[in-house]
Design a protein around this motif. Structure first.
Motif, PDB file in Angstrom:
ATOM      1  N   PHE A  56       0.860  -1.179   0.000  1.00 25.04           N
ATOM      2  CA  PHE A  56       0.000   0.000   0.000  1.00 25.04           C
ATOM      3  C   PHE A  56       0.893   1.224   0.000  1.00 25.04           C
ATOM      4  CE2 PHE A  56       0.653  -0.748   4.530  1.00 25.04           C
ATOM      5  CZ  PHE A  56       0.864   0.529   5.037  1.00 25.04           C
ATOM      6  N   GLU A  57       0.337   2.345  -0.470  1.00 26.24           N
ATOM      7  CA  GLU A  57       1.073   3.607  -0.496  1.00 26.24           C
ATOM      8  C   GLU A  57       0.199   4.701   0.079  1.00 26.24           C
ATOM      9  OE1 GLU A  57       2.599   4.687  -4.324  1.00 26.24           O
ATOM     10  OE2 GLU A  57       3.845   2.900  -4.470  1.00 26.24           O
ATOM     11  N   TYR A  58       0.864   5.648   0.734  1.00 21.75           N
ATOM     12  CA  TYR A  58       0.160   6.808   1.269  1.00 21.75           C
ATOM     13  C   TYR A  58      -0.130   7.800   0.161  1.00 21.75           C
ATOM     14  CZ  TYR A  58       1.532   4.973   5.793  1.00 21.75           C
ATOM     15  OH  TYR A  58       1.701   4.167   6.882  1.00 21.75           O
ATOM     16  N   GLU A  59      -1.030   8.730   0.456  1.00 21.83           N
ATOM     17  CA  GLU A  59      -1.437   9.714  -0.544  1.00 21.83           C
ATOM     18  C   GLU A  59      -0.309  10.696  -0.880  1.00 21.83           C
ATOM     19  OE1 GLU A  59      -5.584  11.740  -1.679  1.00 21.83           O
ATOM     20  OE2 GLU A  59      -5.113  11.699   0.438  1.00 21.83           O
ATOM     21  N   THR A  60       0.448  11.122   0.128  1.00 24.93           N
ATOM     22  CA  THR A  60       1.555  12.045  -0.126  1.00 24.93           C
ATOM     23  C   THR A  60       2.844  11.471   0.446  1.00 24.93           C
ATOM     24  OG1 THR A  60       1.342  13.283   1.941  1.00 24.93           O
ATOM     25  CG2 THR A  60      -0.008  14.027   0.081  1.00 24.93           C
ATOM     26  N   GLU A  61       3.971  11.931  -0.062  1.00 26.18           N
ATOM     27  CA  GLU A  61       5.271  11.458   0.434  1.00 26.18           C
ATOM     28  C   GLU A  61       5.471  11.833   1.896  1.00 26.18           C
ATOM     29  OE1 GLU A  61       8.147  13.076  -2.270  1.00 26.18           O
ATOM     30  OE2 GLU A  61       7.820  11.452  -3.708  1.00 26.18           O
ATOM     31  N   GLN A  62       4.938  12.970   2.327  1.00 28.28           N
ATOM     32  CA  GLN A  62       5.086  13.401   3.706  1.00 28.28           C
ATOM     33  C   GLN A  62       4.407  12.442   4.684  1.00 28.28           C
ATOM     34  OE1 GLN A  62       4.099  15.447   1.228  1.00 28.28           O
ATOM     35  NE2 GLN A  62       5.711  16.970   1.117  1.00 28.28           N
ATOM     36  N   TYR A  64       4.712   9.417   4.854  1.00 28.83           N
ATOM     37  CA  TYR A  64       5.641   8.359   5.231  1.00 28.83           C
ATOM     38  C   TYR A  64       6.492   8.745   6.440  1.00 28.83           C
ATOM     39  CZ  TYR A  64       4.596   5.922   0.901  1.00 28.83           C
ATOM     40  OH  TYR A  64       3.951   5.254  -0.115  1.00 28.83           O
ATOM     41  N   LEU A  65       6.552  10.034   6.747  1.00 28.44           N
ATOM     42  CA  LEU A  65       7.388  10.519   7.836  1.00 28.44           C
ATOM     43  C   LEU A  65       6.676  10.397   9.179  1.00 28.44           C
ATOM     44  CD1 LEU A  65       8.695  13.767   6.124  1.00 28.44           C
ATOM     45  CD2 LEU A  65       9.832  11.544   6.245  1.00 28.44           C
ATOM     46  N   LEU A  66       7.436  10.039  10.212  1.00 30.47           N
ATOM     47  CA  LEU A  66       6.865   9.959  11.553  1.00 30.47           C
ATOM     48  C   LEU A  66       6.616  11.346  12.130  1.00 30.47           C
ATOM     49  CD1 LEU A  66       9.033   7.085  13.038  1.00 30.47           C
ATOM     50  CD2 LEU A  66       6.673   6.962  12.244  1.00 30.47           C
ATOM     51  N   TRP A  67       7.510  12.295  11.824  1.00 33.13           N
ATOM     52  CA  TRP A  67       7.372  13.669  12.269  1.00 33.13           C
ATOM     53  C   TRP A  67       7.505  14.560  11.046  1.00 33.13           C
ATOM     54  CZ3 TRP A  67      10.815  10.151  14.311  1.00 33.13           C
ATOM     55  CH2 TRP A  67      10.494   9.660  15.569  1.00 33.13           C
ATOM     56  N   TYR A  68       6.900  15.727  11.119  1.00 31.61           N
ATOM     57  CA  TYR A  68       7.038  16.655  10.001  1.00 31.61           C
ATOM     58  C   TYR A  68       7.152  18.081  10.535  1.00 31.61           C
ATOM     59  CZ  TYR A  68       6.799  18.089   5.139  1.00 31.61           C
ATOM     60  OH  TYR A  68       7.114  18.597   3.904  1.00 31.61           O
ATOM     61  N   ASP A  69       8.168  18.285  11.404  1.00 27.64           N
ATOM     62  CA  ASP A  69       8.440  19.622  11.906  1.00 27.64           C
ATOM     63  C   ASP A  69       9.449  20.299  10.976  1.00 27.64           C
ATOM     64  OD1 ASP A  69      10.898  18.465  12.500  1.00 27.64           O
ATOM     65  OD2 ASP A  69      10.503  18.333  14.650  1.00 27.64           O
ATOM     66  N   ASN A  70       9.905  21.483  11.339  1.00 29.47           N
ATOM     67  CA  ASN A  70      10.801  22.239  10.454  1.00 29.47           C
ATOM     68  C   ASN A  70      12.095  21.496  10.157  1.00 29.47           C
ATOM     69  OD1 ASN A  70       9.079  24.360   9.971  1.00 29.47           O
ATOM     70  ND2 ASN A  70       9.788  25.534  11.738  1.00 29.47           N
ATOM     71  N   ALA A  71      12.668  20.848  11.170  1.00 27.30           N
ATOM     72  CA  ALA A  71      13.915  20.103  10.958  1.00 27.30           C
ATOM     73  C   ALA A  71      13.689  18.943   9.991  1.00 27.30           C
ATOM     74  CB  ALA A  71      14.460  19.588  12.291  1.00 27.30           C
ATOM     75  N   LYS A  74      13.327  20.210   6.376  1.00 25.97           N
ATOM     76  CA  LYS A  74      14.627  20.551   5.790  1.00 25.97           C
ATOM     77  C   LYS A  74      15.372  19.283   5.373  1.00 25.97           C
ATOM     78  CE  LYS A  74      18.819  23.146   6.620  1.00 25.97           C
ATOM     79  NZ  LYS A  74      19.565  23.999   7.533  1.00 25.97           N
ATOM     80  N   LEU A  75      15.418  18.298   6.253  1.00 31.65           N
ATOM     81  CA  LEU A  75      16.091  17.035   5.943  1.00 31.65           C
ATOM     82  C   LEU A  75      15.435  16.362   4.747  1.00 31.65           C
ATOM     83  CD1 LEU A  75      18.126  14.792   6.582  1.00 31.65           C
ATOM     84  CD2 LEU A  75      16.454  13.882   8.209  1.00 31.65           C
ATOM     85  N   TYR A  76      14.122  16.324   4.737  1.00 32.81           N
ATOM     86  CA  TYR A  76      13.369  15.699   3.649  1.00 32.81           C
ATOM     87  C   TYR A  76      13.662  16.388   2.315  1.00 32.81           C
ATOM     88  CZ  TYR A  76       9.343  13.880   1.108  1.00 32.81           C
ATOM     89  OH  TYR A  76       8.532  13.277   0.182  1.00 32.81           O
ATOM     90  N   THR A  77      13.680  17.712   2.324  1.00 31.63           N
ATOM     91  CA  THR A  77      13.974  18.476   1.109  1.00 31.63           C
ATOM     92  C   THR A  77      15.383  18.178   0.610  1.00 31.63           C
ATOM     93  OG1 THR A  77      12.474  20.231   1.807  1.00 31.63           O
ATOM     94  CG2 THR A  77      14.116  20.805   0.150  1.00 31.63           C
ATOM     95  N   ASN A  78      16.343  18.082   1.524  1.00 33.10           N
ATOM     96  CA  ASN A  78      17.719  17.780   1.129  1.00 33.10           C
ATOM     97  C   ASN A  78      17.852  16.370   0.567  1.00 33.10           C
ATOM     98  OD1 ASN A  78      18.688  20.309   1.797  1.00 33.10           O
ATOM     99  ND2 ASN A  78      19.208  19.714   3.883  1.00 33.10           N
ATOM    100  N   ILE A  79      17.131  15.425   1.138  1.00 27.82           N
ATOM    101  CA  ILE A  79      17.160  14.058   0.634  1.00 27.82           C
ATOM    102  C   ILE A  79      16.591  14.006  -0.786  1.00 27.82           C
ATOM    103  CG2 ILE A  79      16.122  11.754   0.900  1.00 27.82           C
ATOM    104  CD1 ILE A  79      16.345  12.225   3.956  1.00 27.82           C
ATOM    105  N   LEU A  80      15.493  14.699  -1.010  1.00 27.28           N
ATOM    106  CA  LEU A  80      14.885  14.702  -2.351  1.00 27.28           C
ATOM    107  C   LEU A  80      15.823  15.324  -3.387  1.00 27.28           C
ATOM    108  CD1 LEU A  80      11.163  15.614  -1.639  1.00 27.28           C
ATOM    109  CD2 LEU A  80      12.122  13.392  -2.222  1.00 27.28           C
ATOM    110  N   LYS A  81      16.585  16.336  -2.991  1.00 26.00           N
ATOM    111  CA  LYS A  81      17.543  16.945  -3.918  1.00 26.00           C
ATOM    112  C   LYS A  81      18.625  15.969  -4.328  1.00 26.00           C
ATOM    113  CE  LYS A  81      17.084  21.673  -2.196  1.00 26.00           C
ATOM    114  NZ  LYS A  81      17.763  22.739  -1.436  1.00 26.00           N
TER     115      LYS A  81
END
Length: 83
Positions: A56-62, A64-71, A74-81
């Motif tokens: 199964f897959e979630y609707e958005t990539e976010q 999948y994350l356990l937390w989605y605070d500012n840190a 930033k980490l997620y954006t850097n990983i995608l780059k």
């Protein structure tokens, strides 16, 4: 996000349908074949996940994350780059 504790140990897979893998959910969606698709007919309307017989897959990539605070953002954006 659904962890192993929230998932059924096995799901019912029938010729034309597959049930939601979340414990306590009896919703069945149309069975996907060959290629995984994110279409409404394959989505549990309660849990907002797209379901196939094997995953199964979630609707958005976010989702999948356990937390989605500012840190985490930033980490997620850097990983995608780097991908």
């Amino acid at each position: 996000m659904y962890g192993l504790k929230e998932l059924k140990p096995a799901i019912k897979i029938e010729e034309n349908s597959v049930e939601c893998p979340v414990k306590g959910c009896s919703i069945k969606v149309e069975r996907q074949r060959i290629t995984f698709k994110r279409e409404q007919k394959y989505q549990c309307p309660v849990h907002k996940i797209y379901i196939s017989p094997t995953t199964f897959e979630y609707e958005t990539e976010q989702d999948y994350l356990l937390w989605y605070d500012n840190a985490e953002k930033k980490l997620y954006t850097n990983i995608l780059k780097a991908k």
